[in-house]
Enzyme design. Structure first.
Site, PDB file in Angstrom:
ATOM      1  N   ARG A  22    -101.218  45.099  70.263  1.00  0.00           N
ATOM      2  CA  ARG A  22    -100.547  46.134  71.237  1.00  0.00           C
ATOM      3  C   ARG A  22     -99.368  46.869  70.495  1.00  0.00           C
ATOM      4  O   ARG A  22     -98.410  46.064  70.139  1.00  0.00           O
ATOM      5  CB  ARG A  22    -100.318  45.759  72.608  1.00  0.00           C
ATOM      6  N   ASP A  23     -99.100  47.846  70.538  1.00  0.00           N
ATOM      7  CA  ASP A  23     -98.040  48.934  70.347  1.00  0.00           C
ATOM      8  C   ASP A  23     -96.823  48.352  71.294  1.00  0.00           C
ATOM      9  O   ASP A  23     -97.058  48.470  72.385  1.00  0.00           O
ATOM     10  CB  ASP A  23     -97.977  50.365  70.377  1.00  0.00           C
ATOM     11  N   ILE A  24     -95.663  48.184  70.839  1.00  0.00           N
ATOM     12  CA  ILE A  24     -94.445  47.852  71.541  1.00  0.00           C
ATOM     13  C   ILE A  24     -93.970  48.799  72.583  1.00  0.00           C
ATOM     14  O   ILE A  24     -93.394  48.596  73.458  1.00  0.00           O
ATOM     15  CB  ILE A  24     -93.348  47.069  70.413  1.00  0.00           C
TER      16      ILE A  24
ATOM     17  N   ASN B 288    -100.599  57.748  60.723  1.00  0.00           N
ATOM     18  CA  ASN B 288     -99.492  58.328  60.151  1.00  0.00           C
ATOM     19  C   ASN B 288     -99.073  57.961  58.596  1.00  0.00           C
ATOM     20  O   ASN B 288     -99.051  56.888  58.311  1.00  0.00           O
ATOM     21  CB  ASN B 288     -97.924  58.462  60.972  1.00  0.00           C
TER      22      ASN B 288
ATOM     23  N   GLU C 106     -93.237  55.675  60.340  1.00  0.00           N
ATOM     24  CA  GLU C 106     -92.163  54.850  60.662  1.00  0.00           C
ATOM     25  C   GLU C 106     -92.253  53.463  60.017  1.00  0.00           C
ATOM     26  O   GLU C 106     -91.493  53.133  59.624  1.00  0.00           O
ATOM     27  CB  GLU C 106     -91.933  54.576  62.197  1.00  0.00           C
ATOM     28  N   VAL C 107     -93.449  52.875  60.126  1.00  0.00           N
ATOM     29  CA  VAL C 107     -93.561  51.585  59.542  1.00  0.00           C
ATOM     30  C   VAL C 107     -94.600  51.788  58.157  1.00  0.00           C
ATOM     31  O   VAL C 107     -95.538  52.012  58.471  1.00  0.00           O
ATOM     32  CB  VAL C 107     -94.257  50.662  60.646  1.00  0.00           C
TER      33      VAL C 107
ATOM     34  N   HIS D 201    -101.398  51.531  59.185  1.00  0.00           N
ATOM     35  CA  HIS D 201    -101.720  51.053  60.666  1.00  0.00           C
ATOM     36  C   HIS D 201    -102.360  52.491  61.153  1.00  0.00           C
ATOM     37  O   HIS D 201    -102.008  53.485  60.935  1.00  0.00           O
ATOM     38  CB  HIS D 201    -100.569  50.862  61.720  1.00  0.00           C
TER      39      HIS D 201
ATOM     40  N   HIS E  34    -103.658  53.910  64.876  1.00  0.00           N
ATOM     41  CA  HIS E  34    -103.112  53.719  66.332  1.00  0.00           C
ATOM     42  C   HIS E  34    -104.492  53.904  67.064  1.00  0.00           C
ATOM     43  O   HIS E  34    -105.176  55.286  66.735  1.00  0.00           O
ATOM     44  CB  HIS E  34    -102.309  55.088  66.682  1.00  0.00           C
TER      45      HIS E  34
END
Ligand code: AMP
Length: 126
Positions: A34-36, A96, A104-105, A109, A111
């Site tokens: 799960r996304d934080i 992304n 960002e990371v 990944h 989403h």
């Protein structure tokens, strides 16, 4: 083309067990958690265990086994989270990449977002 992978990124640390995560699914080649900072009632991140920076890196260099495992994991997660269009109203998948993608990371990944209408696909640039 040589892709650069920074093994100090936060998802690499999650994969090494250095940072906790809220796991949704783990398979041979894939981890989903799960996304934080969830942007929707369902917001799951799906990452390959291999060191790939972006989707194009993964698509170019991952093994067939990794690609199949990753793709099948998405179906399992959608079913598990109740967002599959088989059972519910659907979802959005976003990946992304790089500066223009506002990544960002720097570990691939996807989403998976669901549980509400997502609105327009692309917002004005910030
Ligand atoms: P992106 O802009 O596509 O690179 O998205 C990175 C996502 O990772 C953001 O939605 C963050 O909320 C999420 N994130 C960052 N750190 C963590 C973490 N430790 N656990 C779960 N999600 C995280």
């Amino acid at each position: 083309m040589a892709y650069h992978y920074d093994d100090q990124n936060i998802f690499a640390k999650i994969l090494r067990g250095e940072i906790p995560n809220d796991t949704v699914l783990e398979t041979d080649h894939t981890l989903a958690f799960r996304d934080i900072e969830p942007q929707a009632p369902v917001h799951v991140l799906v990452i390959p265990k291999g060191a790939y920076v972006s989707y194009d890196h993964f698509a170019a260099e991952a093994s067939d086994a990794e690609i199949v495992d990753y793709t099948r994991a998405i179906a399992k997660i959608c079913a598990q989270e109740g967002v599959s269009i088989d059972a519910n109203e659907g979802y959005r998948i976003i990946s992304n990449a790089g500066a223009h993608g506002v990544q960002e990371v720097p570990h691939l990944h996807l989403h998976i977002l669901g549980g509400r209408r997502m609105g327009r696909m692309v917002q004005p640039a910030k």
